[in-house]
Design a protein around this motif. Structure first.
Motif, short mmCIF file in Angstrom:
data_model
loop_
_atom_site.label_atom_id
_atom_site.label_comp_id
_atom_site.label_asym_id
_atom_site.label_seq_id
_atom_site.Cartn_x
_atom_site.Cartn_y
_atom_site.Cartn_z
N ILE A 1 0.84 -1.20 0.00
CA ILE A 1 0.00 0.00 0.00
C ILE A 1 0.87 1.24 0.00
N LYS A 2 0.58 2.18 -0.89
CA LYS A 2 1.25 3.47 -0.90
C LYS A 2 0.33 4.47 -0.20
N ARG A 3 0.79 5.03 0.89
CA ARG A 3 -0.06 5.89 1.71
C ARG A 3 -0.30 7.25 1.06
N PRO A 4 -1.35 7.96 1.46
CA PRO A 4 -1.63 9.28 0.89
C PRO A 4 -0.46 10.24 1.09
N ALA A 5 -0.40 11.26 0.23
CA ALA A 5 0.71 12.21 0.30
C ALA A 5 0.82 12.82 1.69
N VAL A 6 -0.29 13.29 2.23
CA VAL A 6 -0.32 13.79 3.61
C VAL A 6 -1.13 12.81 4.44
N HIS A 7 -0.50 12.24 5.47
CA HIS A 7 -1.23 11.27 6.28
C HIS A 7 -0.71 11.24 7.70
N LYS A 8 -1.57 10.86 8.60
CA LYS A 8 -1.19 10.65 10.00
C LYS A 8 -0.88 9.17 10.17
N SER A 9 0.34 8.87 10.53
CA SER A 9 0.77 7.48 10.65
C SER A 9 0.62 7.00 12.08
N ASP A 10 -0.10 5.90 12.26
CA ASP A 10 -0.22 5.28 13.57
C ASP A 10 1.09 4.60 13.97
N LEU A 11 1.91 4.25 12.99
CA LEU A 11 3.16 3.57 13.28
C LEU A 11 4.11 4.45 14.07
N VAL A 12 4.19 5.73 13.69
CA VAL A 12 5.12 6.65 14.36
C VAL A 12 4.40 7.76 15.11
N ASN A 13 3.05 7.73 15.07
CA ASN A 13 2.24 8.74 15.75
C ASN A 13 2.66 10.16 15.34
N ALA A 14 2.73 10.38 14.03
CA ALA A 14 3.15 11.68 13.51
C ALA A 14 2.55 11.90 12.14
N TRP A 15 2.50 13.17 11.74
CA TRP A 15 2.07 13.51 10.39
C TRP A 15 3.24 13.30 9.43
N CYS A 16 2.95 12.75 8.27
CA CYS A 16 4.02 12.31 7.37
C CYS A 16 3.75 12.71 5.92
N LEU A 17 4.86 12.76 5.18
CA LEU A 17 4.84 12.98 3.74
C LEU A 17 5.73 11.93 3.08
N PRO A 18 5.49 11.62 1.80
CA PRO A 18 6.46 10.77 1.09
C PRO A 18 7.82 11.43 1.10
N PHE A 19 8.87 10.64 1.33
CA PHE A 19 10.23 11.20 1.30
C PHE A 19 10.70 11.23 -0.15
N LEU A 20 11.04 12.44 -0.63
CA LEU A 20 11.37 12.61 -2.05
C LEU A 20 12.85 12.49 -2.36
N GLY A 21 13.64 12.08 -1.38
CA GLY A 21 15.06 11.86 -1.63
C GLY A 21 15.29 10.60 -2.45
#
Length: 430
Positions: free
Chosen positions: A222-242
């Motif tokens: 599964i590819k998560r939404p561009a902006v999402h709240k992750s339960d895994l790390v309990n934080a708001w996240c973005l795809p890493f573009l590096g």
């Protein structure tokens, strides 16, 4: 290689990254013969004096080699003086290829800290066969953030005790004390600007380089939404573009093609403290992406890096205090099947869902320069000291594929990068 060659030559030693590589080299290259190279002798002398004063050692006897990326003859002479070139002269899309060519012609190994997929994959496409014939290893992405990602994948799989289906990575950085000024030097910004501007080149390169898709295990990750709240790390996240994902998948492809190992699916994300931060970063990323497409926009981005990075990028780079007080972690969430359910062929498909999970983490300090320069130099010494553990006879390789069977992770762990298993569990859900 001639016995009278220097073990290591640091090219671009008077640049921002080069200076820190010299600084770390005083310790990590202590038992080796090494020199510095660049186009300006006076700047190289000043670098050795500055670093020498800092470490309280006289570095005036360190050999200095004059070499310019615009002068092929000088690059050839430099490469002939070394067993391995540590190349700190970027952006590599402009300055990397002549050094790679010189190294292959001279039978000299080459490592760098490029995070530019177009450069790395084009070098593999055009020079891999020749490098292998010459017995030369060309390894890019030997710094942050690719080393934690690619070697972190190797560490996770080693400790999984089964068959890994997929991994999600979450990058985090934070301050542990006072910080001031920018977070990253201008050179990294310049590479990003031109990398995005020429992103379309990558598709054509990959069509030639990767003729067949990898046979991933079902289900598709599964590819998560561009902006999402992750339960895994309990934080708001973005795809890493590096370049993490592209480097990791190159290693996975190599291991599949040469060792018949089932390739692992991977997605990379970066985590932030708040939704507001994510929205600000997203907005600036959109502006960056639009401007990078056009010549006038690139001029603005390159002329005003502080403005368009909200103060995070500057020509001066981060202060000593900021670098020492910045830490990072990459957390890996992997899932797959226990070893008793492993399949014999990499193209076989499981009939059950992944039932085993593992969480691992890589942590360190001063990601952009301290950890990067340490990883870069240890990549060089690994090639010199453990060549019998490297794959094939040479080639243009990503670090995970090149160093998977060496003591590279162990040496990184002894020098400030921690690799650890956080948890491992099995479930009965299928």
């Amino acid at each position: 290689m001639a016995n009278n060659r220097l073990d290591v030559v640091i090219f671009g030693a008077s640049g921002f990254t080069g200076k820190y590589t010299v600084y770390e080299g005083v310790k990590l290259l202590e038992n080796l013969s090494w020199g510095v190279a660049g186009r300006d002798e006076e700047k190289l002398k000043r670098t050795l004096k500055e670093v020498g004063d800092k470490v309280e050692k006289d570095l005036s006897a360190i050999p200095i080699i004059i070499a310019d990326v615009k002068d092929e003859n000088s690059l050839q002479k430099m490469a002939e003086r070394a067993k391995i070139i540590v190349n700190c002269c970027g952006p590599y899309r402009f300055y990397g290829e002549p050094v790679v060519k010189a190294c292959i012609n001279a039978g000299t190994h080459h490592v760098d800290v490029s995070g530019e997929p177009q450069f790395m994959e084009r070098m593999q496409l055009e020079y891999n066969d020749l490098a292998r014939e010459k017995g030369v290893y060309i390894v890019s992405a030997c710094g942050f953030d690719s080393i934690p990602a690619d070697m972190g994948m190797m560490f996770l799989e080693k400790h999984f005790d089964g068959e890994v289906h997929s991994v999600e990575t979450y990058l985090k950085s934070w301050a542990v004390g006072p910080t001031s000024g920018a977070g990253i030097h201008y050179g990294t910004w310049e590479s990003a600007v031109y990398g995005l501007a020429h992103a379309k080149e990558l598709s054509a390169i990959r069509k030639k380089l990767f003729k067949e898709p990898l046979p991933y295990s079902k289900p598709k990750q599964i590819k998560r939404p561009a902006v999402h709240k992750s339960d895994l790390v309990n934080a708001w996240c973005l795809p890493f573009l590096g370049s993490d994902r592209s480097v990791v998948l190159r290693s996975q492809r190599f291991l599949y093609e040469h060792e018949q190992k089932r390739p692992i699916q991977m997605q990379a994300y970066v985590q932030f403290k708040s939704l507001l931060t994510v929205l600000m970063v997203s907005f600036m990323g959109i502006i960056f992406g639009i401007l990078a497409k056009y010549s006038f926009g690139r001029k603005l981005l390159l002329k005003y890096p502080k403005l368009f990075s909200l103060g995070f990028i500057s020509h001066e780079g981060p202060s000593e205090e900021s670098m020492k007080n910045t830490k990072f972690s990459v957390t890996f969430y992997g899932q797959g099947w226990p070893k008793e359910e492993a399949l014999s062929e990499p193209t076989d498909q499981h009939t059950t869902l992944p039932s085993k999970k593992i969480v691992t983490r890589v942590t360190g300090t001063n990601p952009g320069y301290g950890s990067t320069c340490i990883a870069l130099l240890l990549a060089a010494t690994t090639i010199l000291n453990e060549k019998e553990k490297l794959p094939l006879t040479g080639g243009v390789l990503p670090p995970g594929a090149c160093f998977a069977k060496t003591n590279y992770i162990s040496n990184l762990s002894k020098n400030g990068l921690d690799f650890e298993v956080i948890s491992a569990t099995e479930t009965s859900e299928n």
